[in-house]
Design a protein around this motif. Structure first.
Motif, PDB file in Angstrom:
ATOM      1  N   TRP A  55      -3.720  -0.885 -13.726  1.00 35.25           N
ATOM      2  CA  TRP A  55      -4.163  -1.851 -14.304  1.00 35.25           C
ATOM      3  C   TRP A  55      -3.188  -3.162 -14.383  1.00 35.25           C
ATOM      4  N   VAL A  56      -2.057  -2.788 -14.807  1.00 34.77           N
ATOM      5  CA  VAL A  56      -1.232  -3.892 -14.963  1.00 34.77           C
ATOM      6  C   VAL A  56      -0.745  -4.652 -13.475  1.00 34.77           C
ATOM      7  N   HIS A  57      -0.721  -4.027 -12.523  1.00 31.98           N
ATOM      8  CA  HIS A  57      -0.497  -4.470 -11.269  1.00 31.98           C
ATOM      9  C   HIS A  57      -1.653  -5.414 -10.732  1.00 31.98           C
ATOM     10  N   ARG A  58      -2.988  -4.821 -11.002  1.00 39.22           N
ATOM     11  CA  ARG A  58      -3.965  -5.589 -10.776  1.00 39.22           C
ATOM     12  C   ARG A  58      -3.984  -6.866 -11.296  1.00 39.22           C
ATOM     13  N   VAL A  59      -4.016  -6.872 -12.764  1.00 43.22           N
ATOM     14  CA  VAL A  59      -3.769  -8.002 -13.396  1.00 43.22           C
ATOM     15  C   VAL A  59      -2.503  -9.198 -12.832  1.00 43.22           C
ATOM     16  N   GLU A  60      -1.229  -8.569 -12.647  1.00 39.09           N
ATOM     17  CA  GLU A  60      -0.441  -9.223 -12.008  1.00 39.09           C
ATOM     18  C   GLU A  60      -0.697 -10.027 -10.756  1.00 39.09           C
ATOM     19  N   GLU A  61      -1.246  -9.412  -9.810  1.00 40.22           N
ATOM     20  CA  GLU A  61      -1.653  -9.698  -8.536  1.00 40.22           C
ATOM     21  C   GLU A  61      -2.572 -10.893  -8.564  1.00 40.22           C
ATOM     22  N   TYR A  62      -3.767 -10.870  -9.510  1.00 41.30           N
ATOM     23  CA  TYR A  62      -4.788 -11.814  -9.731  1.00 41.30           C
ATOM     24  C   TYR A  62      -4.017 -13.106 -10.381  1.00 41.30           C
ATOM     25  N   ALA A  63      -3.124 -12.947 -11.377  1.00 47.62           N
ATOM     26  CA  ALA A  63      -2.348 -14.036 -12.068  1.00 47.62           C
ATOM     27  C   ALA A  63      -1.580 -14.700 -11.138  1.00 47.62           C
ATOM     28  N   ARG A  64      -0.728 -14.045 -10.151  1.00 48.15           N
ATOM     29  CA  ARG A  64       0.039 -14.849  -9.172  1.00 48.15           C
ATOM     30  C   ARG A  64      -0.747 -15.466  -8.292  1.00 48.15           C
ATOM     31  N   HIS A  65      -1.854 -15.048  -7.772  1.00 54.14           N
ATOM     32  CA  HIS A  65      -2.502 -15.632  -6.843  1.00 54.14           C
ATOM     33  C   HIS A  65      -3.311 -16.766  -7.476  1.00 54.14           C
ATOM     34  N   CYS A  66      -3.497 -16.626  -8.720  1.00 46.90           N
ATOM     35  CA  CYS A  66      -4.356 -17.766  -9.348  1.00 46.90           C
ATOM     36  C   CYS A  66      -3.372 -19.020  -9.434  1.00 46.90           C
ATOM     37  N   GLY A  67      -1.928 -18.676  -9.661  1.00 50.04           N
ATOM     38  CA  GLY A  67      -1.032 -19.955  -9.485  1.00 50.04           C
ATOM     39  C   GLY A  67      -1.141 -20.545  -8.209  1.00 50.04           C
ATOM     40  N   HIS A  68      -1.081 -19.780  -7.343  1.00 52.03           N
ATOM     41  CA  HIS A  68      -1.130 -20.084  -5.618  1.00 52.03           C
ATOM     42  C   HIS A  68      -2.499 -21.113  -5.605  1.00 52.03           C
ATOM     43  N   ALA A  69      -3.668 -20.556  -5.945  1.00 51.46           N
ATOM     44  CA  ALA A  69      -4.627 -20.986  -6.076  1.00 51.46           C
ATOM     45  C   ALA A  69      -5.010 -22.651  -6.713  1.00 51.46           C
ATOM     46  N   ASP A  70      -4.052 -22.767  -7.680  1.00 49.31           N
ATOM     47  CA  ASP A  70      -3.719 -23.888  -8.397  1.00 49.31           C
ATOM     48  C   ASP A  70      -3.394 -25.123  -7.734  1.00 49.31           C
ATOM     49  N   LEU A  71      -2.335 -24.616  -6.889  1.00 48.69           N
ATOM     50  CA  LEU A  71      -1.478 -25.585  -6.021  1.00 48.69           C
ATOM     51  C   LEU A  71      -2.730 -25.762  -4.590  1.00 48.69           C
ATOM     52  N   LEU A  72      -3.198 -24.901  -4.317  1.00 50.22           N
ATOM     53  CA  LEU A  72      -3.934 -24.996  -3.171  1.00 50.22           C
ATOM     54  C   LEU A  72      -5.082 -25.982  -3.380  1.00 50.22           C
ATOM     55  N   ARG A  73      -5.711 -25.834  -4.538  1.00 48.22           N
ATOM     56  CA  ARG A  73      -6.970 -26.645  -4.956  1.00 48.22           C
ATOM     57  C   ARG A  73      -6.601 -28.117  -5.012  1.00 48.22           C
ATOM     58  N   GLU A  74      -5.359 -28.257  -5.855  1.00 46.59           N
ATOM     59  CA  GLU A  74      -4.854 -29.630  -5.953  1.00 46.59           C
ATOM     60  C   GLU A  74      -4.512 -30.338  -4.657  1.00 46.59           C
ATOM     61  N   CYS A  75      -3.867 -29.511  -3.648  1.00 54.34           N
ATOM     62  CA  CYS A  75      -3.813 -30.115  -2.437  1.00 54.34           C
ATOM     63  C   CYS A  75      -5.063 -30.503  -1.778  1.00 54.34           C
ATOM     64  N   VAL A  76      -6.192 -29.860  -1.765  1.00 58.62           N
ATOM     65  CA  VAL A  76      -7.453 -30.099  -1.040  1.00 58.62           C
ATOM     66  C   VAL A  76      -7.984 -31.180  -1.824  1.00 58.62           C
ATOM     67  N   ASP A  77      -8.312 -31.508  -2.884  1.00 51.50           N
ATOM     68  CA  ASP A  77      -9.095 -32.431  -3.379  1.00 51.50           C
ATOM     69  C   ASP A  77      -8.300 -32.932  -4.889  1.00 51.50           C
ATOM     70  N   GLY A  78      -7.205 -32.783  -5.191  1.00 53.96           N
ATOM     71  CA  GLY A  78      -6.738 -33.444  -6.415  1.00 53.96           C
ATOM     72  C   GLY A  78      -7.060 -32.714  -7.805  1.00 53.96           C
ATOM     73  N   ARG A  79      -7.685 -31.612  -7.942  1.00 53.23           N
ATOM     74  CA  ARG A  79      -8.327 -31.224  -9.094  1.00 53.23           C
ATOM     75  C   ARG A  79      -6.998 -30.358  -9.580  1.00 53.23           C
ATOM     76  N   VAL A  80      -6.787 -30.621 -10.971  1.00 46.32           N
ATOM     77  CA  VAL A  80      -5.602 -30.140 -11.488  1.00 46.32           C
ATOM     78  C   VAL A  80      -5.776 -28.573 -12.064  1.00 46.32           C
ATOM     79  N   GLY A  81      -4.881 -27.682 -12.357  1.00 50.01           N
ATOM     80  CA  GLY A  81      -5.084 -26.428 -12.791  1.00 50.01           C
ATOM     81  C   GLY A  81      -4.991 -26.071 -14.329  1.00 50.01           C
ATOM     82  N   GLN A  82      -5.582 -24.776 -14.707  1.00 54.46           N
ATOM     83  CA  GLN A  82      -5.581 -24.606 -15.864  1.00 54.46           C
ATOM     84  C   GLN A  82      -5.235 -22.987 -16.031  1.00 54.46           C
TER      85      GLN A  82
END
Length: 187
Positions: A160-187
């Motif tokens: 369970w902890v590994h699942r949460v950690e995996e999604y959390a880490r990749h949501c951080g990547h997604a923040d940066l990827l989305r901002e590069c695509v169209d400028g939308r900031v993360g949260q």
């Protein structure tokens, strides 16, 4: 990408301009704290899954498949495909006697095969939803977080902890990827 080509930062928030949306409009805000360790882990996982979905919302197949910076193969679509693959792998931890094969084939095919094709996008989101539901279903039988899973004697808690950690880490990547695509900031 030069500074001239970089998208301008933007947000829908008016109260907190560095956030994705104002807290009262954020679908992840539920105004309660779950009781118990398992309920807390489940709540965090649900919210990270929703965060990833929000990061991909409203983008075209080309935008979802857009790679970050060379030589990286990371893209939002690649993340969706990767998380479908790891959900399947986690299910194989719980039910290792007849492991399901990799969805996309060889190692890193989840990222390498992420292309600007709407059929691939639709399939990736369907794969992710299916694999999440199947992994959730097999884990539902384990209410004792100290129980050991058949593969590698891993505890249910650790998975369970590994699942949460995996999604959390990749949501951080997604923040940066989305901002590069169209400028939308993360949260």
């Amino acid at each position: 990408m030069s500074d001239d080509e970089a998208p301008q930062r933007w947000t829908e928030a008016s109260v907190y301009p560095d956030m994705w949306a104002d807290p009262d409009k954020d679908p992840r805000n539920n105004d309660f704290s779950p009781d118990g360790e398992l309920a807390t882990l489940q709540d965090f996982l649900v919210n990270y899954r929703l965060t990833l979905q929000l990061k991909c919302e409203g983008l075209s197949a080309e935008q979802l498949a857009r790679r970050s910076v060379p030589p990286s193969t990371m893209s939002l679509l690649g993340l969706i495909r990767h998380l479908a693959e790891v959900e399947r792998d986690w299910r194989n931890w719980v039910v290792p006697e007849n492991p399901a094969p990799k969805i996309y084939g060889e190692r890193d095919a989840d990222f390498h095969g992420a292309a600007a094709d709407q059929a691939l996008v639709d399939a990736a989101f369907a794969d992710l939803a299916r694999e999440q539901a199947e992994c959730d279903a097999v884990l539902a039988a384990y209410t004792d977080l100290g129980a050991r899973l058949p593969k590698d004697d891993t505890s249910v808690r650790e998975l369970w902890v590994h699942r949460v950690e995996e999604y959390a880490r990749h949501c951080g990547h997604a923040d940066l990827l989305r901002e590069c695509v169209d400028g939308r900031v993360g949260q």
